[in-house]
Scaffold this active site. Sequence first.
Site, PDB file in Angstrom:
ATOM      1  N   TYR A   1      43.117  48.736  37.650  1.00 20.80           N
ATOM      2  CA  TYR A   1      44.200  49.454  38.333  1.00 20.80           C
ATOM      3  C   TYR A   1      45.478  49.402  37.469  1.00 20.80           C
ATOM      4  O   TYR A   1      45.797  48.351  36.904  1.00 20.80           O
ATOM      5  CB  TYR A   1      44.421  48.818  39.715  1.00 20.80           C
ATOM      6  CG  TYR A   1      45.714  49.219  40.375  1.00 20.80           C
ATOM      7  CD1 TYR A   1      46.039  50.564  40.545  1.00 20.80           C
ATOM      8  CD2 TYR A   1      46.618  48.264  40.816  1.00 20.80           C
ATOM      9  CE1 TYR A   1      47.227  50.937  41.139  1.00 20.80           C
ATOM     10  CE2 TYR A   1      47.814  48.634  41.422  1.00 20.80           C
ATOM     11  CZ  TYR A   1      48.119  49.973  41.582  1.00 20.80           C
ATOM     12  OH  TYR A   1      49.293  50.342  42.160  1.00 20.80           O
TER      13      TYR A   1
ATOM     14  N   LYS B   1      43.515  48.324  51.073  1.00 21.00           N
ATOM     15  CA  LYS B   1      42.484  49.367  50.963  1.00 21.00           C
ATOM     16  C   LYS B   1      41.442  49.229  52.072  1.00 21.00           C
ATOM     17  O   LYS B   1      41.786  49.253  53.224  1.00 21.00           O
ATOM     18  CB  LYS B   1      41.850  49.298  49.571  1.00 21.00           C
ATOM     19  CG  LYS B   1      42.850  49.054  48.442  1.00 21.00           C
ATOM     20  CD  LYS B   1      43.914  50.126  48.336  1.00 21.00           C
ATOM     21  CE  LYS B   1      44.866  49.800  47.195  1.00 21.00           C
ATOM     22  NZ  LYS B   1      46.205  50.324  47.371  1.00 21.00           N
TER      23      LYS B   1
ATOM     24  N   ASP C   1      37.894  41.322  41.000  1.00 22.75           N
ATOM     25  CA  ASP C   1      38.648  42.156  41.937  1.00 22.75           C
ATOM     26  C   ASP C   1      37.622  43.047  42.638  1.00 22.75           C
ATOM     27  O   ASP C   1      37.045  43.954  42.039  1.00 22.75           O
ATOM     28  CB  ASP C   1      39.689  42.986  41.166  1.00 22.75           C
ATOM     29  CG  ASP C   1      40.551  43.833  42.104  1.00 22.75           C
ATOM     30  OD1 ASP C   1      40.079  44.170  43.208  1.00 22.75           O
ATOM     31  OD2 ASP C   1      41.684  44.185  41.723  1.00 22.75           O
TER      32      ASP C   1
ATOM     33  N   ARG D   1      56.395  30.925  56.214  1.00 21.79           N
ATOM     34  CA  ARG D   1      56.091  31.137  54.787  1.00 21.79           C
ATOM     35  C   ARG D   1      54.879  30.285  54.387  1.00 21.79           C
ATOM     36  O   ARG D   1      54.043  30.690  53.597  1.00 21.79           O
ATOM     37  CB  ARG D   1      57.298  30.797  53.918  1.00 21.79           C
ATOM     38  CG  ARG D   1      56.963  30.942  52.459  1.00 21.79           C
ATOM     39  CD  ARG D   1      58.106  30.858  51.443  1.00 21.79           C
ATOM     40  NE  ARG D   1      59.363  30.347  51.882  1.00 21.79           N
ATOM     41  CZ  ARG D   1      59.672  29.036  51.981  1.00 21.79           C
ATOM     42  NH1 ARG D   1      58.779  28.124  51.692  1.00 21.79           N
ATOM     43  NH2 ARG D   1      60.876  28.674  52.373  1.00 21.79           N
TER      44      ARG D   1
HETATM   45  O1  P1T Z   1      48.725  47.684  46.137  1.00 25.50           O
HETATM   46  P1  P1T Z   1      48.364  46.234  46.236  1.00 25.50           P
HETATM   47  O2  P1T Z   1      47.948  45.795  47.586  1.00 25.50           O
HETATM   48  O3  P1T Z   1      49.396  45.333  45.614  1.00 25.50           O
HETATM   49  O4  P1T Z   1      47.007  46.052  45.373  1.00 25.50           O
HETATM   50  C1  P1T Z   1      46.934  46.340  44.019  1.00 25.50           C
HETATM   51  C2  P1T Z   1      45.532  46.699  43.616  1.00 25.50           C
HETATM   52  C3  P1T Z   1      44.680  45.724  43.141  1.00 25.50           C
HETATM   53  N1  P1T Z   1      43.419  45.982  42.757  1.00 25.50           N
HETATM   54  C4  P1T Z   1      42.920  47.223  42.826  1.00 25.50           C
HETATM   55  C5  P1T Z   1      41.514  47.492  42.385  1.00 25.50           C
HETATM   56  C6  P1T Z   1      43.719  48.274  43.315  1.00 25.50           C
HETATM   57  O5  P1T Z   1      43.187  49.505  43.390  1.00 25.50           O
HETATM   58  C7  P1T Z   1      45.057  48.012  43.703  1.00 25.50           C
HETATM   59  C8  P1T Z   1      45.954  49.081  44.209  1.00 25.50           C
HETATM   60  N2  P1T Z   1      45.532  50.377  43.912  1.00 25.50           N
HETATM   61  C9  P1T Z   1      46.178  51.528  44.262  1.00 25.50           C
HETATM   62  C10 P1T Z   1      47.339  51.562  44.912  1.00 25.50           C
HETATM   63  C11 P1T Z   1      45.527  52.781  43.841  1.00 25.50           C
HETATM   64  O6  P1T Z   1      45.864  53.874  44.335  1.00 25.50           O
HETATM   65  O7  P1T Z   1      44.621  52.701  42.999  1.00 25.50           O
END
Ligand code: P1T
Length: 383
Positions: free
Chosen positions: A102, A198, A173, A50
């Site tokens: 998002y 992503k 971000d 952790r």
């Molecule tokens: O899904 P996660 O790894 O928790 O990340 C969230 C997130 C944060 N910032 C941006 C710009 C994002 O696009 C996302 C997640 N977005 C999607 C799942 C989507 O389909 O837009």
Amino acid sequence: MKNEMKFATKAIHSGGEPDKETGAIMPPIFQTSTYVQSSPGKHKGYEYTRSHNPTRTRLEENLAALEQAKYALVTASGLSCMSLMMHALPKGSKIICGDDVYGGTYRLFTTVFSHLHDFEFIDTTDLKAVEKALKEKPKMIWLETPTNPMLKISDIKKISEMAKKYKVMSVVDNTFMSPYFQNPLSLGADVVVHSMTKYINGHSDVVGGCMMTNNKKFYDAVWVLQNSMGPSQSPFDSWLVLRGIKTLALRMEAHQKNALKIAKWLETHPKIDSVVYPGLKSHPQFKIAKKQMSGFGGMITFFIKGGLKESKKFLEKVKLFALAESLGGVESLIEHPAIMTHASVPKEIRTELGIHDNLIRLSVGIEDCDDLIQDLEAALKKI
Ligand code: P1T
């Protein structure tokens, strides 16, 4: 030597020395929860997964190099990374956030953290509105650029300069551009955050997040929270991301090449109302995009002529583009933000932002572009 290396070299070699014990060229997956100590408190730098894990450490070294940062922290998802960052701020902090983020980020801030902090959502492409908000001395300004899903672009350099003047921490971000096309820290931002789910991982087989910064105090505070709260990434997932990252430079070039071609093709299509892509001259912030990004990425949004009925029909008819949330994988995805990724944003706010029922979002993959265009064309014919 490390810092002088170019991006594609760093992506492959940073954190990637052969295994000392065996010479294995690929890093071992340290699939362990704990580490043996020779005497209480006497260990080799690792106590419990952790807190730290050698596979995750390698990934963090790699990510720090890619964003030209001193520190990187890897978490189990993008949202868990953001949650830790929110917990690191004093209770009652004022946070200025871009209005088009998002849907999950919006939900996190307006539900989970609205009890702890005070969020104000503004259009961060409007520098006058940004300066006005910064004058109130918030603790943090949170930018997503390009935004999800409208692909609005904020001027990172100008906003970071203003934020410094008012002693406000600036966060970007950078998920949509990946460290390959944009480096917010070198433009003056204090912290950069990614959903590694992503482009960074790029193969739609891992959920992960990361934060990079040169601010040791903030990094330490977030690490303590990770250790205390627990959203650490598993060794196997960190290993998969390390593996995916090796081709980040190649993939981003291929995403962009396809996306630019598709965006231009969509712009001339009679069944399309308008197209948003940072690499099109018609994009409202095209000049800023060219200035602060070294490429335009693989995300396109467009409005088809019609409403929900036409959108649904189109989305049901594509074959190669998979109808799914997420983005940034090698395979092309398509989605309906109003019903899918941004359903947690209230309808009146969606309408204000332009997230209408005829808005479609593409994550353009790296398949042969002719096949992708043919797929879109065939589906458009059906409506
Ligand atoms: O899904 P996660 O790894 O928790 O990340 C969230 C997130 C944060 N910032 C941006 C710009 C994002 O696009 C996302 C997640 N977005 C999607 C799942 C989507 O389909 O837009």
